[in-house]
Design a protein around this motif. Structure first.
Motif, PDB file in Angstrom:
ATOM      1  N   TYR A  17       9.806 -40.400  70.630  1.00 17.72           N
ATOM      2  CA  TYR A  17      10.216 -39.266  69.816  1.00 17.72           C
ATOM      3  C   TYR A  17       9.442 -37.987  70.174  1.00 17.72           C
ATOM      4  N   ARG A  21      11.175 -34.741  71.784  1.00 19.28           N
ATOM      5  CA  ARG A  21      11.163 -33.512  70.993  1.00 19.28           C
ATOM      6  C   ARG A  21      10.546 -32.360  71.783  1.00 19.28           C
ATOM      7  N   VAL A  31      11.165 -26.109  67.984  1.00 19.37           N
ATOM      8  CA  VAL A  31      10.764 -27.463  67.619  1.00 19.37           C
ATOM      9  C   VAL A  31      11.650 -27.972  66.475  1.00 19.37           C
ATOM     10  N   ALA A  34      14.943 -29.049  67.856  1.00 20.09           N
ATOM     11  CA  ALA A  34      14.773 -30.310  68.584  1.00 20.09           C
ATOM     12  C   ALA A  34      14.691 -31.482  67.605  1.00 20.09           C
ATOM     13  N   SER A  35      13.947 -31.317  66.519  1.00 22.17           N
ATOM     14  CA  SER A  35      13.841 -32.379  65.512  1.00 22.17           C
ATOM     15  C   SER A  35      15.196 -32.661  64.870  1.00 22.17           C
ATOM     16  N   LEU A  38      17.339 -34.650  67.316  1.00 21.03           N
ATOM     17  CA  LEU A  38      16.932 -36.050  67.416  1.00 21.03           C
ATOM     18  C   LEU A  38      17.308 -36.829  66.161  1.00 21.03           C
TER      19      LEU A  38
END
Length: 188
Positions: A17, A21, A31, A34-35, A38
């Motif tokens: 992870y 990320r 960020v 990206a989180s 995911l």
């Protein structure tokens, strides 16, 4: 997707992870984005169903990264289709104005007055106006149809608008073409 492949991909997503990320954050500059991608990838794994076999996934990390990139692309396309808050506010205001009973009644009254005013026009002027404005024919075609010049068509249309303006108490007459030069008579 087989149960064991789903478990493997979720295990890899959990263990990788941080790296995934970071790669996505570098690629997209956020960020948080990206989180979010995911998180959607985790949910997406359930929806893949039987579409992927275990033999087709040689590198689970690369496979997950590709899923994340596809999800990110979908998010970006969705963001481009979204309206700005100001655009939404403007649309809501326009709808409220259109549905306002007073506005509707006023528009109906104006329309009735314009229909009566159209009937008051001389026959040729009415025919020219209808051809030019309602049928949206070019002035040249209207002139040929009625055996007049384009200049006469323009004059008749302006005269019709002037008549409508008087009927509905409007001061501005819609114009076509350039404004005439200002007259400087009487000025020293």
């Amino acid at each position: 997707m087989t149960e064991s492949l789903l478990i493997l991909l979720r295990r890899v997503l959990t263990s990788e992870y941080g790296g995934l990320r970071r790669r996505l954050a570098r690629r997209f500059g956020s960020v948080e984005f990206a989180s979010e991608v995911l998180h959607d990838a985790w949910i997406h794994l359930d929806r893949l169903g039987e579409g992927v076999s275990g033999a087709g996934v040689r590198n689970p990390t690369a496979y997950l990264y590709r899923i994340a990139l596809n999800i990110a692309a979908d998010h970006k396309r969705g963001d481009q289709r979204r309206l700005l808050r100001s655009e939404v506010d403007l649309l809501c205001w326009q709808v409220q104005q259109e549905l306002d009973p007073a506005h509707i009644a006023e528009a109906r009254s104006e329309l009735k007055a314009l229909v009566l005013a159209l009937d008051e026009l001389p026959e040729r002027r009415r025919a020219i106006f209808i051809a030019a404005r309602l049928e949206e024919l070019p002035y040249q075609a209207v002139a040929e149809r009625h055996g007049v010049t384009v200049r006469i068509v323009d004059r008749e249309v302006r005269a019709a608008f002037a008549h409508f303006s008087k009927v509905i108490d409007k001061t501005q007459v819609p114009r076509r073409g350039p404004r005439p030069a200002k007259s400087w008579e009487g000025s020293d």
